[in-house]
Design a protein around this motif. Structure first.
Motif, mmCIF file in Angstrom:
data_model
loop_
_atom_site.group_PDB
_atom_site.id
_atom_site.type_symbol
_atom_site.label_atom_id
_atom_site.label_comp_id
_atom_site.label_asym_id
_atom_site.label_seq_id
_atom_site.Cartn_x
_atom_site.Cartn_y
_atom_site.Cartn_z
ATOM 1 N N ILE A 87 0.842 -1.207 0.000
ATOM 2 C CA ILE A 87 0.000 0.000 0.000
ATOM 3 C C ILE A 87 0.871 1.249 0.000
ATOM 4 C CG2 ILE A 87 -1.639 1.316 1.406
ATOM 5 C CD1 ILE A 87 -2.782 -1.442 2.297
ATOM 6 N N VAL A 88 1.909 1.258 0.832
ATOM 7 C CA VAL A 88 2.804 2.415 0.892
ATOM 8 C C VAL A 88 3.564 2.559 -0.426
ATOM 9 C CG1 VAL A 88 4.822 3.377 2.071
ATOM 10 C CG2 VAL A 88 2.979 2.345 3.403
ATOM 11 N N LYS A 89 3.975 1.451 -1.001
ATOM 12 C CA LYS A 89 4.680 1.492 -2.291
ATOM 13 C C LYS A 89 3.762 2.053 -3.378
ATOM 14 C CE LYS A 89 7.384 -1.341 -5.432
ATOM 15 N NZ LYS A 89 7.868 -2.691 -5.730
ATOM 16 N N ALA A 90 2.492 1.660 -3.387
ATOM 17 C CA ALA A 90 1.537 2.169 -4.379
ATOM 18 C C ALA A 90 1.312 3.665 -4.193
ATOM 19 C CB ALA A 90 0.215 1.411 -4.275
ATOM 20 N N LEU A 91 1.246 4.119 -2.949
ATOM 21 C CA LEU A 91 1.093 5.556 -2.704
ATOM 22 C C LEU A 91 2.309 6.322 -3.217
ATOM 23 C CD1 LEU A 91 -0.499 5.579 0.855
ATOM 24 C CD2 LEU A 91 -1.553 6.383 -1.268
ATOM 25 N N ASN A 92 3.499 5.772 -3.039
ATOM 26 C CA ASN A 92 4.705 6.429 -3.539
ATOM 27 C C ASN A 92 4.752 6.435 -5.057
ATOM 28 O OD1 ASN A 92 6.185 7.421 -1.249
ATOM 29 N ND2 ASN A 92 6.513 5.296 -0.658
ATOM 30 N N VAL A 93 4.204 5.406 -5.698
ATOM 31 C CA VAL A 93 4.145 5.371 -7.164
ATOM 32 C C VAL A 93 3.235 6.487 -7.675
ATOM 33 C CG1 VAL A 93 3.267 4.015 -9.110
ATOM 34 C CG2 VAL A 93 4.752 2.942 -7.409
ATOM 35 N N HIS A 94 2.146 6.735 -6.965
ATOM 36 C CA HIS A 94 1.161 7.745 -7.383
ATOM 37 C C HIS A 94 1.380 9.102 -6.702
ATOM 38 C CE1 HIS A 94 -1.082 4.785 -9.633
ATOM 39 N NE2 HIS A 94 -0.972 3.967 -8.605
ATOM 40 N N GLU A 107 -2.687 26.786 -1.117
ATOM 41 C CA GLU A 107 -2.083 27.985 -1.680
ATOM 42 C C GLU A 107 -0.704 28.161 -1.066
ATOM 43 O OE1 GLU A 107 -4.482 31.473 -1.588
ATOM 44 O OE2 GLU A 107 -6.297 30.363 -2.092
ATOM 45 N N MET A 108 0.258 27.591 -1.743
ATOM 46 C CA MET A 108 1.654 27.732 -1.341
ATOM 47 C C MET A 108 2.459 28.066 -2.581
ATOM 48 S SD MET A 108 2.234 24.568 1.339
ATOM 49 C CE MET A 108 3.949 24.930 1.607
ATOM 50 N N ARG A 109 3.594 28.665 -2.372
ATOM 51 C CA ARG A 109 4.440 29.003 -3.510
ATOM 52 C C ARG A 109 4.873 27.740 -4.248
ATOM 53 N NH1 ARG A 109 8.849 32.994 -2.010
ATOM 54 N NH2 ARG A 109 7.075 34.388 -2.181
ATOM 55 N N PHE A 110 5.252 26.713 -3.499
ATOM 56 C CA PHE A 110 5.647 25.437 -4.076
ATOM 57 C C PHE A 110 4.794 24.344 -3.456
ATOM 58 C CE2 PHE A 110 9.542 27.992 -4.018
ATOM 59 C CZ PHE A 110 9.871 27.960 -5.365
ATOM 60 N N THR A 111 4.346 23.422 -4.268
ATOM 61 C CA THR A 111 3.697 22.231 -3.732
ATOM 62 C C THR A 111 4.809 21.234 -3.454
ATOM 63 O OG1 THR A 111 1.751 22.652 -5.087
ATOM 64 C CG2 THR A 111 1.971 20.450 -4.151
ATOM 65 N N PRO A 112 4.925 20.762 -2.235
ATOM 66 C CA PRO A 112 6.063 19.901 -1.897
ATOM 67 C C PRO A 112 5.992 18.534 -2.564
ATOM 68 C CG PRO A 112 4.562 20.068 -0.049
ATOM 69 C CD PRO A 112 4.058 21.012 -1.087
ATOM 70 N N ASP A 113 7.169 17.955 -2.794
ATOM 71 C CA ASP A 113 7.248 16.567 -3.244
ATOM 72 C C ASP A 113 6.768 15.689 -2.098
ATOM 73 O OD1 ASP A 113 8.352 17.123 -5.761
ATOM 74 O OD2 ASP A 113 10.376 17.210 -4.907
ATOM 75 N N LEU A 114 5.996 14.675 -2.421
ATOM 76 C CA LEU A 114 5.428 13.815 -1.384
ATOM 77 C C LEU A 114 6.176 12.488 -1.330
ATOM 78 C CD1 LEU A 114 1.636 14.354 -2.145
ATOM 79 C CD2 LEU A 114 3.032 15.544 -0.460
ATOM 80 N N ARG A 115 6.447 12.043 -0.126
ATOM 81 C CA ARG A 115 7.018 10.717 0.091
ATOM 82 C C ARG A 115 6.206 10.077 1.206
ATOM 83 N NH1 ARG A 115 12.777 10.751 2.207
ATOM 84 N NH2 ARG A 115 11.747 10.728 4.208
ATOM 85 N N PHE A 116 5.732 8.876 0.983
ATOM 86 C CA PHE A 116 4.864 8.196 1.941
ATOM 87 C C PHE A 116 5.654 7.149 2.713
ATOM 88 C CE2 PHE A 116 2.032 9.916 -1.217
ATOM 89 C CZ PHE A 116 1.020 10.440 -0.448
ATOM 90 N N ARG A 117 5.371 7.081 4.017
ATOM 91 C CA ARG A 117 5.975 6.083 4.890
ATOM 92 C C ARG A 117 4.898 5.540 5.816
ATOM 93 N NH1 ARG A 117 11.188 8.084 7.791
ATOM 94 N NH2 ARG A 117 11.165 5.895 8.333
ATOM 95 N N HIS A 118 5.080 4.303 6.217
ATOM 96 C CA HIS A 118 4.148 3.699 7.168
ATOM 97 C C HIS A 118 4.416 4.272 8.555
ATOM 98 C CE1 HIS A 118 2.825 0.282 9.873
ATOM 99 N NE2 HIS A 118 1.721 0.728 9.329
#
Length: 173
Positions: A87-94, A107-118
Motif C-alpha cells: 500500500i505504501v509502495k503504491a502511494l509512492n508510485v502515485h 495555496e503555497m508558492r511550491f507544492t512539496p514533493d510527497l514521500r509516503f511512509r508507514h
C-alpha cells in the motif's frame, strides 16, 4: 553606527518552526481531501482506506514526508493485514498525481514533493501497552493505597519529631 538590524539566531538542528508545523497540518488536511475525492486506480489501493497521521516538511517546505496508516492495519484478520508495504509502495508510485491534485487544494508558492511512509507509532504504542500490562512490570509499578498508611512518618514535610509531638511526649519513667 550601523543601520543593520541584528540577525536572528539560527535555529538549532532538529527543531521545527511554527511555519513548518502550520504548513504541514494544512497539507495533511488537504491530502486527506484529495485522497477522499480522487480514486487512485491501483490494485494495492482498491477498497483500502488510508489515514494520514502526520506530515513532516523540510525546512524549505519543498519536501513532505507523509506518515500513513491503512485502516485496520493492526488487526490480523483485516484485509490489509500483511499488505502494508504494498500500500505504501503504491502511494509512492502515485505521489506525483497526488502532488498535482494537492496543488489545486493549497495555496503555497511550491507544492512539496510527497514521500509516503508507514506510521510505526501505533505499533510502538501497542508494544509499550503490552509491556506495561505484563504482571511482572505491574508488580514493580503498582503501589497499594494501604501501603502508604503503614509507612513511617519520617517522610512528612516537618519530619519525625513533629509526628512525635503530635502524639504527645513519650513517658520515659
Amino acid at each position: 553606527m550601523s543601520n543593520r538590524k541584528p540577525k536572528k539566531p539560527a535555529a538549532k538542528a532538529g527543531t521545527v518552526s511554527q511555519r513548518q508545523l502550520r504548513a504541514s497540518e494544512m497539507i495533511r488536511h488537504a491530502l486527506v481531501e484529495v485522497m477522499r475525492e480522487n480514486e487512485i486506480r491501483d490494485d494495492a489501493l482498491t477498497g483500502v482506506s488510508v489515514t494520514v497521521t502526520e506530515v513532516r516538511l523540510s525546512p524549505d517546505l519543498k519536501h513532505a514526508t507523509c506518515f500513513v496508516e491503512p485502516l485496520g492495519a493492526g488487526v490480523d484478520t483485516a484485509p490489509v493485514a500483511g499488505h502494508i508495504n504494498a500500500i505504501v509502495k503504491a502511494l509512492n508510485v502515485h505521489a506525483k498525481f497526488l502532488r498535482g491534485a494537492l496543488g489545486r487544494h493549497i495555496e503555497m508558492r511550491f507544492t512539496p514533493d510527497l514521500r509516503f511512509r508507514h506510521d510505526e507509532s501505533f505499533a510502538a504504542a501497542e508494544r509499550l501497552n503490552r509491556l506495561l500490562d505484563d504482571p511482572r512490570v505491574r508488580a514493580d509499578v503498582y503501589v497499594s493505597p494501604f501501603e502508604d498508611d503503614d509507612a513511617d512518618d519520617s517522610d512528612r514535610p516537618d519530619g519525625p519529631q513533629a509526628a512525635q509531638h503530635a502524639t504527645g511526649p513519650k513517658d520515659e519513667s
